[in-house]
Design a protein around this motif. Sequence first.
Motif, PDB file in Angstrom:
ATOM      1  N   ALA A 110       0.849  -1.214   0.000  1.00  0.00           N
ATOM      2  CA  ALA A 110       0.000   0.000   0.000  1.00  0.00           C
ATOM      3  C   ALA A 110       0.873   1.249   0.000  1.00  0.00           C
ATOM      4  O   ALA A 110       0.563   2.246  -0.648  1.00  0.00           O
ATOM      5  CB  ALA A 110      -0.912   0.005   1.220  1.00  0.00           C
ATOM      6  N   ASP A 112       4.058   2.720  -1.398  1.00  0.00           N
ATOM      7  CA  ASP A 112       4.921   2.374  -2.530  1.00  0.00           C
ATOM      8  C   ASP A 112       5.655   3.629  -3.021  1.00  0.00           C
ATOM      9  O   ASP A 112       5.067   4.493  -3.673  1.00  0.00           O
ATOM     10  CB  ASP A 112       4.066   1.783  -3.658  1.00  0.00           C
ATOM     11  CG  ASP A 112       4.921   1.275  -4.806  1.00  0.00           C
ATOM     12  OD1 ASP A 112       6.111   1.644  -4.877  1.00  0.00           O
ATOM     13  OD2 ASP A 112       4.386   0.526  -5.638  1.00  0.00           O
ATOM     14  N   ASP A 165       9.959   8.135  -5.743  1.00  0.00           N
ATOM     15  CA  ASP A 165       9.344   9.385  -5.281  1.00  0.00           C
ATOM     16  C   ASP A 165       9.216   9.315  -3.766  1.00  0.00           C
ATOM     17  O   ASP A 165       8.409   8.538  -3.246  1.00  0.00           O
ATOM     18  CB  ASP A 165       7.962   9.517  -5.952  1.00  0.00           C
ATOM     19  CG  ASP A 165       7.099  10.593  -5.303  1.00  0.00           C
ATOM     20  OD1 ASP A 165       7.662  11.511  -4.671  1.00  0.00           O
ATOM     21  OD2 ASP A 165       5.862  10.510  -5.423  1.00  0.00           O
ATOM     22  N   ALA A 168       6.135  10.954   0.042  1.00  0.00           N
ATOM     23  CA  ALA A 168       5.319  10.542   1.189  1.00  0.00           C
ATOM     24  C   ALA A 168       6.129  10.410   2.475  1.00  0.00           C
ATOM     25  O   ALA A 168       5.551  10.155   3.537  1.00  0.00           O
ATOM     26  CB  ALA A 168       4.649   9.209   0.881  1.00  0.00           C
ATOM     27  N   SER A 234      -1.669  12.944   6.578  1.00  0.00           N
ATOM     28  CA  SER A 234      -1.917  12.810   5.144  1.00  0.00           C
ATOM     29  C   SER A 234      -3.384  13.109   4.927  1.00  0.00           C
ATOM     30  O   SER A 234      -4.242  12.458   5.534  1.00  0.00           O
ATOM     31  CB  SER A 234      -1.646  11.380   4.676  1.00  0.00           C
ATOM     32  OG  SER A 234      -0.273  11.118   4.730  1.00  0.00           O
ATOM     33  N   GLU A 238      -4.693  18.185   0.826  1.00  0.00           N
ATOM     34  CA  GLU A 238      -3.362  18.740   0.539  1.00  0.00           C
ATOM     35  C   GLU A 238      -3.157  19.031  -0.939  1.00  0.00           C
ATOM     36  O   GLU A 238      -2.667  20.091  -1.307  1.00  0.00           O
ATOM     37  CB  GLU A 238      -2.278  17.791   1.029  1.00  0.00           C
ATOM     38  CG  GLU A 238      -1.926  18.038   2.482  1.00  0.00           C
ATOM     39  CD  GLU A 238      -1.045  16.951   3.030  1.00  0.00           C
ATOM     40  OE1 GLU A 238      -0.087  16.582   2.341  1.00  0.00           O
ATOM     41  OE2 GLU A 238      -1.347  16.459   4.133  1.00  0.00           O
ATOM     42  N   HIS A 250      -4.167  13.278  -4.163  1.00  0.00           N
ATOM     43  CA  HIS A 250      -2.814  12.831  -4.526  1.00  0.00           C
ATOM     44  C   HIS A 250      -2.332  11.524  -3.898  1.00  0.00           C
ATOM     45  O   HIS A 250      -1.221  11.080  -4.174  1.00  0.00           O
ATOM     46  CB  HIS A 250      -1.820  13.946  -4.168  1.00  0.00           C
ATOM     47  CG  HIS A 250      -1.724  14.173  -2.682  1.00  0.00           C
ATOM     48  ND1 HIS A 250      -0.527  14.384  -2.049  1.00  0.00           N
ATOM     49  CD2 HIS A 250      -2.668  14.201  -1.710  1.00  0.00           C
ATOM     50  CE1 HIS A 250      -0.743  14.538  -0.756  1.00  0.00           C
ATOM     51  NE2 HIS A 250      -2.031  14.440  -0.537  1.00  0.00           N
ATOM     52  N   LEU A 252      -2.328   7.764  -3.863  1.00  0.00           N
ATOM     53  CA  LEU A 252      -2.740   6.812  -4.898  1.00  0.00           C
ATOM     54  C   LEU A 252      -2.766   5.371  -4.393  1.00  0.00           C
ATOM     55  O   LEU A 252      -1.926   4.959  -3.578  1.00  0.00           O
ATOM     56  CB  LEU A 252      -1.784   6.905  -6.090  1.00  0.00           C
ATOM     57  CG  LEU A 252      -1.651   8.305  -6.716  1.00  0.00           C
ATOM     58  CD1 LEU A 252      -0.597   8.301  -7.822  1.00  0.00           C
ATOM     59  CD2 LEU A 252      -2.998   8.809  -7.251  1.00  0.00           C
ATOM     60  N   ASP A 278       5.610  10.050   8.959  1.00  0.00           N
ATOM     61  CA  ASP A 278       5.218  10.482   7.610  1.00  0.00           C
ATOM     62  C   ASP A 278       4.856   9.281   6.724  1.00  0.00           C
ATOM     63  O   ASP A 278       3.782   9.244   6.108  1.00  0.00           O
ATOM     64  CB  ASP A 278       6.373  11.287   6.995  1.00  0.00           C
ATOM     65  CG  ASP A 278       5.946  12.093   5.777  1.00  0.00           C
ATOM     66  OD1 ASP A 278       4.767  12.017   5.393  1.00  0.00           O
ATOM     67  OD2 ASP A 278       6.789  12.798   5.202  1.00  0.00           O
ATOM     68  N   THR A 282       0.799   8.057   5.288  1.00  0.00           N
ATOM     69  CA  THR A 282       0.403   7.749   3.906  1.00  0.00           C
ATOM     70  C   THR A 282      -0.040   6.284   3.801  1.00  0.00           C
ATOM     71  O   THR A 282      -1.084   5.973   3.213  1.00  0.00           O
ATOM     72  CB  THR A 282       1.585   8.010   2.942  1.00  0.00           C
ATOM     73  OG1 THR A 282       2.123   9.302   3.234  1.00  0.00           O
ATOM     74  CG2 THR A 282       1.138   7.951   1.493  1.00  0.00           C
TER      75      THR A 282
HETATM   76  P1  AMP Z   1       1.790  12.405   2.078  1.00  0.00           P
HETATM   77  O1  AMP Z   1       1.264  13.796   1.932  1.00  0.00           O
HETATM   78  O2  AMP Z   1       2.912  12.276   3.040  1.00  0.00           O
HETATM   79  O3  AMP Z   1       0.709  11.417   2.348  1.00  0.00           O
HETATM   80  O4  AMP Z   1       2.448  12.005   0.688  1.00  0.00           O
HETATM   81  C1  AMP Z   1       1.724  11.999  -0.506  1.00  0.00           C
HETATM   82  C2  AMP Z   1       2.682  11.952  -1.669  1.00  0.00           C
HETATM   83  O5  AMP Z   1       3.306  10.668  -1.708  1.00  0.00           O
HETATM   84  C3  AMP Z   1       2.009  12.119  -3.018  1.00  0.00           C
HETATM   85  O6  AMP Z   1       1.960  13.467  -3.395  1.00  0.00           O
HETATM   86  C4  AMP Z   1       2.905  11.282  -3.936  1.00  0.00           C
HETATM   87  O7  AMP Z   1       4.066  12.011  -4.272  1.00  0.00           O
HETATM   88  C5  AMP Z   1       3.330  10.138  -3.034  1.00  0.00           C
HETATM   89  N1  AMP Z   1       2.409   8.984  -3.030  1.00  0.00           N
HETATM   90  C6  AMP Z   1       1.134   8.904  -3.518  1.00  0.00           C
HETATM   91  N2  AMP Z   1       0.600   7.684  -3.287  1.00  0.00           N
HETATM   92  C7  AMP Z   1       1.544   6.977  -2.605  1.00  0.00           C
HETATM   93  C8  AMP Z   1       1.605   5.648  -2.064  1.00  0.00           C
HETATM   94  N3  AMP Z   1       0.569   4.804  -2.172  1.00  0.00           N
HETATM   95  N4  AMP Z   1       2.739   5.267  -1.444  1.00  0.00           N
HETATM   96  C9  AMP Z   1       3.792   6.106  -1.318  1.00  0.00           C
HETATM   97  N5  AMP Z   1       3.813   7.354  -1.824  1.00  0.00           N
HETATM   98  C10 AMP Z   1       2.697   7.802  -2.442  1.00  0.00           C
END
Ligand code: AMP
Length: 334
Positions: A110, A112, A165, A168, A234, A238, A250, A252, A278, A282
């Motif tokens: 979940a 990733d 990336d 998160a 999260s 945002e 955002h 996913l 953090d 997420t």
């Molecule tokens: P956060 O605000 O800490 O929840 O991070 C959200 C950001 O993490 C998004 O803008 C993406 O860049 C990235 N992201 C989106 N979905 C995922 C996921 N399922 N797992 C890890 N990173 C994600």
Amino acid sequence: MKKIGAIIVAVSVSILVFLLVYDAVQIKTATTEFFSMNTFISAKVEGINAAEDIKKIESTVEELDTRLLSRTADTSLIFKLNQNGEITVDPEFAAQLALLADVSKQSGGAFDFTLGAVSDLWNFGGTPAVPEEQKIADALLHSGIEKLEISETSVKKNDSSLTVDLGASGKGIALDYVKSYLDSGRCEKAVVSVGGSVLLYGKGEFSVGIRNPFGDSSSSIATLKLKEGCISTSGTYEQSFEENGKLYHHILNPETGYPVENGLVSVTVISESGLLSDALSTACFVLGTEDGIKLAESYGAQAIFITADKTVYTCGSIENYLKLTDSDYSFAEG
Ligand code: AMP
Ligand code: MG
């Protein structure tokens, strides 16, 4: 007369020395607000070197972004990994990446941090729009933590189109670096906020507002009393946009490449570690309340889940320290 003059000089010198010493040991407060890591950052520090601490916090975050985490700065290791396929890492960064891989594994994928190619299609940082279905399906083929080899000295991609990336978890990682700096100095108390992640540093109790998921950034629905630690939220608010009357945000679902739809609007996680607070906020958002609670508990973290129908779920003993201040919200029964 000479004697009186000498006394006056001695007293004046003593007062001056006292004032200088007093000034040197006096606790001072300093603050900053700036933009880095694609987000707003603020810090308030109390201590005898407050102004210096603030400067160091600013440079620590800037340096971390340009040296390690940025997706866009060509100086960063993550940029080089995405570009060249392989990087050499120091033991600290290797351990952080290994912990992120562990969160990914424990969350059943979940969480990733290889979803960059899919996130890019949604373009939340720019002008977002719903991507073509086929493009999402293609980008998803180039994601998955199992396509990364993480060792104690290097990270290697086994798929050249895969895009790492750390969006998160980067804000929490920044808090851990700031905390290690503060530990080495003489800061008494600090509150450092990097986007939705906050470091509470020092003795005593902190009162933190839980943001209203449907209001602006100054509106809260609850207050939480906490000792020092890190707290990350999260939330769908945002980064989101509306298309044909539907809201897209955002965070996913790595299985579909589309925004998670499980009734949650925000998840807050409290942990000693910024990285974990953090990453878990997420991960728990993607997993949903039931499995999210299990995941948070497995890392000894506490969490608060808020659903679109304004029900609040908690885990750990956090409910004892959480006071709902908006009567539209209520704790889940049972
Ligand atoms: P956060 O605000 O800490 O929840 O991070 C959200 C950001 O993490 C998004 O803008 C993406 O860049 C990235 N992201 C989106 N979905 C995922 C996921 N399922 N797992 C890890 N990173 C994600
Ligand atoms: Mg996060």
